[in-house]
Design a protein around this motif. Structure first.
Motif, PDB file in Angstrom:
ATOM      1  N   GLU A   1      13.614   9.886   4.049  1.00 39.95           N
ATOM      2  CA  GLU A   1      14.503   9.576   5.173  1.00 39.95           C
ATOM      3  C   GLU A   1      13.990   8.348   5.905  1.00 39.95           C
ATOM      4  N   SER A   2      14.927   7.439   6.217  1.00 38.82           N
ATOM      5  CA  SER A   2      14.625   6.201   6.935  1.00 38.82           C
ATOM      6  C   SER A   2      13.610   5.360   6.151  1.00 38.82           C
ATOM      7  N   ALA A   3      12.450   5.048   6.746  1.00 40.35           N
ATOM      8  CA  ALA A   3      11.441   4.285   5.995  1.00 40.35           C
ATOM      9  C   ALA A   3      11.058   5.004   4.717  1.00 40.35           C
ATOM     10  N   GLY A   4      11.018   6.336   4.768  1.00 41.76           N
ATOM     11  CA  GLY A   4      10.748   7.102   3.559  1.00 41.76           C
ATOM     12  C   GLY A   4      11.866   6.987   2.540  1.00 41.76           C
ATOM     13  N   GLY A   5      13.081   6.750   3.000  1.00 41.76           N
ATOM     14  CA  GLY A   5      14.188   6.499   2.074  1.00 41.76           C
ATOM     15  C   GLY A   5      13.998   5.197   1.330  1.00 41.76           C
ATOM     16  N   GLN A   6      13.487   4.172   2.031  1.00 42.87           N
ATOM     17  CA  GLN A   6      13.152   2.916   1.351  1.00 42.87           C
ATOM     18  C   GLN A   6      12.102   3.155   0.281  1.00 42.87           C
ATOM     19  N   LEU A   7      11.073   3.954   0.616  1.00 45.99           N
ATOM     20  CA  LEU A   7      10.014   4.229  -0.358  1.00 45.99           C
ATOM     21  C   LEU A   7      10.531   5.058  -1.523  1.00 45.99           C
ATOM     22  N   ALA A   8      11.390   6.036  -1.254  1.00 47.82           N
ATOM     23  CA  ALA A   8      11.958   6.830  -2.338  1.00 47.82           C
ATOM     24  C   ALA A   8      12.769   5.949  -3.284  1.00 47.82           C
ATOM     25  N   ALA A   9      13.549   5.027  -2.713  1.00 46.85           N
ATOM     26  CA  ALA A   9      14.346   4.128  -3.543  1.00 46.85           C
ATOM     27  C   ALA A   9      13.459   3.209  -4.366  1.00 46.85           C
TER      28      ALA A   9
ATOM     29  N   ALA B   1       0.820  -1.210   0.000  1.00 43.73           N
ATOM     30  CA  ALA B   1       0.000   0.000   0.000  1.00 43.73           C
ATOM     31  C   ALA B   1       0.857   1.265   0.000  1.00 43.73           C
ATOM     32  N   GLN B   2       1.984   1.248   0.714  1.00 44.07           N
ATOM     33  CA  GLN B   2       2.829   2.439   0.816  1.00 44.07           C
ATOM     34  C   GLN B   2       3.446   2.783  -0.545  1.00 44.07           C
ATOM     35  N   ARG B   3       3.878   1.762  -1.274  1.00 40.60           N
ATOM     36  CA  ARG B   3       4.382   2.004  -2.629  1.00 40.60           C
ATOM     37  C   ARG B   3       3.271   2.523  -3.536  1.00 40.60           C
ATOM     38  N   ASP B   4       2.091   1.959  -3.408  1.00 38.22           N
ATOM     39  CA  ASP B   4       0.959   2.411  -4.227  1.00 38.22           C
ATOM     40  C   ASP B   4       0.672   3.890  -3.981  1.00 38.22           C
ATOM     41  N   ASP B   5       0.761   4.316  -2.719  1.00 38.73           N
ATOM     42  CA  ASP B   5       0.483   5.708  -2.388  1.00 38.73           C
ATOM     43  C   ASP B   5       1.538   6.638  -2.997  1.00 38.73           C
ATOM     44  N   ALA B   6       2.801   6.237  -2.907  1.00 35.37           N
ATOM     45  CA  ALA B   6       3.861   7.064  -3.485  1.00 35.37           C
ATOM     46  C   ALA B   6       3.680   7.196  -4.996  1.00 35.37           C
ATOM     47  N   GLU B   7       3.323   6.105  -5.647  1.00 33.14           N
ATOM     48  CA  GLU B   7       3.093   6.155  -7.088  1.00 33.14           C
ATOM     49  C   GLU B   7       1.878   7.015  -7.423  1.00 33.14           C
ATOM     50  N   ALA B   8       0.847   6.966  -6.573  1.00 29.04           N
ATOM     51  CA  ALA B   8      -0.338   7.800  -6.791  1.00 29.04           C
ATOM     52  C   ALA B   8       0.014   9.275  -6.706  1.00 29.04           C
ATOM     53  N   ALA B   9       0.906   9.632  -5.785  1.00 28.45           N
ATOM     54  CA  ALA B   9       1.313  11.030  -5.663  1.00 28.45           C
ATOM     55  C   ALA B   9       2.011  11.512  -6.922  1.00 28.45           C
ATOM     56  N   VAL B  10       2.870  10.667  -7.488  1.00 33.58           N
ATOM     57  CA  VAL B  10       3.564  11.044  -8.721  1.00 33.58           C
ATOM     58  C   VAL B  10       2.564  11.206  -9.864  1.00 33.58           C
ATOM     59  N   ARG B  11       1.626  10.286  -9.973  1.00 36.82           N
ATOM     60  CA  ARG B  11       0.613  10.405 -11.031  1.00 36.82           C
ATOM     61  C   ARG B  11      -0.191  11.692 -10.876  1.00 36.82           C
ATOM     62  N   TRP B  12      -0.555  12.021  -9.648  1.00 32.02           N
ATOM     63  CA  TRP B  12      -1.340  13.236  -9.397  1.00 32.02           C
ATOM     64  C   TRP B  12      -0.546  14.476  -9.786  1.00 32.02           C
ATOM     65  N   LEU B  13       0.728  14.519  -9.428  1.00 38.93           N
ATOM     66  CA  LEU B  13       1.558  15.663  -9.779  1.00 38.93           C
ATOM     67  C   LEU B  13       1.654  15.819 -11.292  1.00 38.93           C
ATOM     68  N   ARG B  14       1.783  14.717 -11.992  1.00 39.72           N
ATOM     69  CA  ARG B  14       1.871  14.809 -13.451  1.00 39.72           C
ATOM     70  C   ARG B  14       0.534  15.241 -14.054  1.00 39.72           C
ATOM     71  N   THR B  15      -0.564  14.705 -13.511  1.00 39.46           N
ATOM     72  CA  THR B  15      -1.878  15.029 -14.052  1.00 39.46           C
ATOM     73  C   THR B  15      -2.214  16.504 -13.868  1.00 39.46           C
ATOM     74  N   ARG B  16      -1.804  17.069 -12.737  1.00 36.46           N
ATOM     75  CA  ARG B  16      -2.194  18.448 -12.424  1.00 36.46           C
ATOM     76  C   ARG B  16      -1.016  19.421 -12.466  1.00 36.46           C
ATOM     77  N   ALA B  17       0.027  19.026 -13.162  1.00 39.19           N
ATOM     78  CA  ALA B  17       1.233  19.850 -13.224  1.00 39.19           C
ATOM     79  C   ALA B  17       0.944  21.248 -13.739  1.00 39.19           C
ATOM     80  N   GLY B  18       0.079  21.359 -14.761  1.00 37.68           N
ATOM     81  CA  GLY B  18      -0.225  22.675 -15.315  1.00 37.68           C
ATOM     82  C   GLY B  18      -0.874  23.592 -14.307  1.00 37.68           C
TER      83      GLY B  18
END
Length: 281
Positions: free
Chosen positions: A138-146, A107-124
């Protein structure tokens, strides 16, 4: 019928430090039975072209934490780390994601990917460049960023502070019991690491390394007792074997969250800003 929260009009920006503009509590994803997931967006002072953006993922062992913090070393920092990065010309989308008490991996990876999709969709609307998105955590968030950089779509570069990168090996590296049902990793996976090795591997950045990986900057305290530096070394070695660009820098005397080394947090933030500027310019 009411539109989903993540499709709602954007809130008004408020003034932050150094000319930075901030949009607080913007929903980026919503699904039945789950609270709307929100981010805070820090926009650079007015520029002639849409700026790149970095998605920040907080730490807390996947169990606690929020988008408001880049770690305890920055608790009283003015300007905040996010304002510092935005003032340098890179927008910051600091996101909340589902914690392990709410949902298990992935679920945590899915959420991070959803944030990227949202940023691209509403970039304009947001005024950012949806083609230039980085990940930082950072820390657990570093794992998710990687993970985001290795499995997501078109992530330009990754910065990870003291990340767990190999959940299968983490108990051994830390001198812990892989069968412990209450470890942070077990709470993330929904079972002890030793009971679900395939799932633990799926949550491990080292399992997803490939030759086309984006540039990585790994920063780790040499005396980290919670996530041993060996974890960043494992990811560096895996990336190096494929020829992917990676830099690992360590700070002597620094424990987890840069504790024990008063200058380490500032060093890490400076290195992060330099790396993002170089790879997103």
């Amino acid at each position: 019928m009411t539109a989903p929260a993540h499709e709602a009009p954007l809130p008004a920006a408020v003034a932050g430090a150094d000319g930075v503009r901030v949009l607080h509590g913007v929903p980026y994803a919503s699904q039945p039975g789950v609270r709307p997931l929100e981010l805070d967006l820090y926009l650079p002072p007015g520029t002639s072209a849409p700026p790149p953006v970095v998605v920040f993922l907080h730490g807390g062992g996947w169990r606690v934490g929020s988008r408001h913090s880049a770690g305890p070393a920055f608790r009283a920092a003015v300007p905040s780390p996010f304002e510092r990065v935005a003032a340098s010309g890179v927008a910051v989308a600091s996101i909340d994601y589902r914690l392990s008490g709410e949902a298990h991996w992935p679920a945590q990876r899915d959420d991070a990917e959803a944030a990227v999709r949202w940023l691209r969709t509403r970039a304009g609307e947001l005024g950012v460049d949806g083609a230039r998105i980085a990940a930082w955590g950072e820390s657990a968030g570093g794992q998710l960023a990687a993970i985001l950089g290795l499995t997501g779509d078109r992530i330009a570069t990754v910065v990870a502070w003291y990340p767990p990168t190999d959940l299968v090996a983490l108990p051994g590296d830390a001198g812990a019991d892989p069968a412990a049902p209450d470890s942070r990793e077990a709470q993330l996976l929904g079972a002890p690491v030793s009971a679900v090795p395939d799932l633990a591997a799926d949550a491990s950045p080292v399992s997803h390394v490939h030759a086309g990986a984006p540039p990585f900057l790994l920063l780790h305290g040499r005396h980290d007792r919670l996530i041993p530096c060996r974890q960043s070394e494992r990811l560096r070695d895996a990336l190096t074997r494929t020829g992917a660009p990676v830099t690992l820098e360590t700070y002597d005397g620094a424990d987890h969250m840069w504790l024990g080394a008063p200058d380490a947090a500032g060093w890490a933030l400076d290195r992060t800003i330099d790396h993002l500027a170089r790879h997103l310019s």
